[in-house]
Motif scaffolding. Structure first.
Motif, short mmCIF file in Angstrom:
data_model
loop_
_atom_site.label_atom_id
_atom_site.label_comp_id
_atom_site.label_asym_id
_atom_site.label_seq_id
_atom_site.Cartn_x
_atom_site.Cartn_y
_atom_site.Cartn_z
N ARG A 1 -2.33 6.05 12.57
CA ARG A 1 -1.61 5.01 11.84
C ARG A 1 -1.63 5.20 10.33
O ARG A 1 -0.94 4.47 9.61
CB ARG A 1 -2.17 3.62 12.19
N THR A 2 -2.42 6.14 9.83
CA THR A 2 -2.46 6.38 8.40
C THR A 2 -1.07 6.76 7.89
O THR A 2 -0.40 7.64 8.45
CB THR A 2 -3.44 7.51 8.06
N GLY A 3 -0.64 6.07 6.85
CA GLY A 3 0.67 6.35 6.29
C GLY A 3 1.83 5.73 7.04
O GLY A 3 2.99 5.97 6.69
N LYS A 4 1.56 4.91 8.05
CA LYS A 4 2.63 4.26 8.81
C LYS A 4 2.84 2.83 8.27
O LYS A 4 1.89 2.10 8.01
CB LYS A 4 2.27 4.17 10.29
N TRP A 5 4.10 2.46 8.12
CA TRP A 5 4.46 1.14 7.60
C TRP A 5 5.43 0.45 8.56
O TRP A 5 6.25 1.10 9.23
CB TRP A 5 5.13 1.26 6.23
N GLN B 1 14.82 9.13 -0.17
CA GLN B 1 13.49 8.63 0.17
C GLN B 1 13.33 7.22 -0.42
O GLN B 1 12.97 7.06 -1.59
CB GLN B 1 12.41 9.56 -0.39
N PRO C 1 1.89 -1.97 5.47
CA PRO C 1 1.11 -0.91 6.13
C PRO C 1 0.74 -1.36 7.55
O PRO C 1 0.38 -2.52 7.77
CB PRO C 1 -0.14 -0.78 5.25
#
Length: 240
Positions: free
Chosen positions: A165-169, A210, A146
């Motif tokens: 940045r939420t949900g970004k890896w 996915q 994350p």
């Protein structure tokens, strides 16, 4: 490597192969040699990478994809399987390497773990966790983290925006997919010069899949810039 009684060698059971693209020039590292051959903690970076991968007992074979003119391996002990089919880009090297794997007996339903030669801090435990997570998955997946930092969009050397940045890896490697599915995904972009393919997961995404995100480690960073070499050496020397 598994012995003759291992589950992975039974007829009809998929095997695991590693593909190590090793044909890049490593220009951002600012070194004379390609960065994967630069010495770290007493030996070339890629040899640390291979040593860790060879400790994973569920890996059946490992193929290193090198440039046709590569002379590094001539001075190394025999035992590394090479394919002199490296291309102009990582995607091309991986695509060519998959063809070489098939020529060596890999099946479309086998798993292939593509790993960056410059991620020399990978550990067997991290690879095992990826295999565990992906083994029964219909797509496969990749090690990732994350995003921990604030992310900025840039324009003209200045901040244009702060990106949520939420949900970004942060994508890492290995990235683990079926041999046939990854070949097909890359083949569909080959005519365009693999445009938009930055890693194996991106090729699979473009093909409508996915991939699974499997939490990796901050230590599994890709040695890219000159200052990264000292950090990688410090980590390697700190390990037993």
């Amino acid at each position: 490597m598994p012995d003759a009684t291992s589950e992975l060698t039974r007829p009809g059971t998929p095997r695991c192969h590693v593909l190590l693209p090793c044909a890049g020039s490593g220009t951002r590292a600012g070194t004379g040699l390609p960065k994967q051959y630069q010495p770290i903690a007493g030996q070339a970076m890629v040899l640390h990478t291979l040593a860790a991968l060879r400790l994973v007992t569920r890996i059946d074979s490992c193929l290193v994809v090198i440039a046709p003119e590569d002379s590094f391996w001539a001075s190394q002990p025999v035992g590394t399987t090479l394919a002199r089919c490296g291309g102009a880009t990582r995607a091309e090297s991986v695509f060519n390497g998959l063809h070489a794997l098939r020529g060596q007996g890999a099946e479309d339903d086998d798993w292939v773990l593509v790993h960056d030669a410059a991620r020399c801090l990978i550990t067997p435990a991290q690879v095992e966790s990826l295999i565990d997570a992906c083994w029964a998955d219909p797509v496969g997946g990749l090690l990732a983290l994350p995003l921990p930092d604030t992310l900025k969009a840039e324009a003209g050397g200045r901040v244009a925006a702060t990106v949520e940045r939420t949900g970004k890896w942060l994508a890492q490697t290995p990235q683990m997919f079926r041999v046939g599915a990854l070949r097909a995904a890359l083949a569909s972009t080959a005519a365009s010069g693999f445009t938009g393919v930055t890693d194996e997961a991106s090729a699979m995404e473009m093909a409508g899949h996915q991939p699974l995100l499997v939490r990796g480690s901050a230590q599994n960073f890709k040695v890219t810039y000159p200052e990264d070499f000292a950090l990688a050496e410090a980590v390697l020397r700190s390990r037993p």
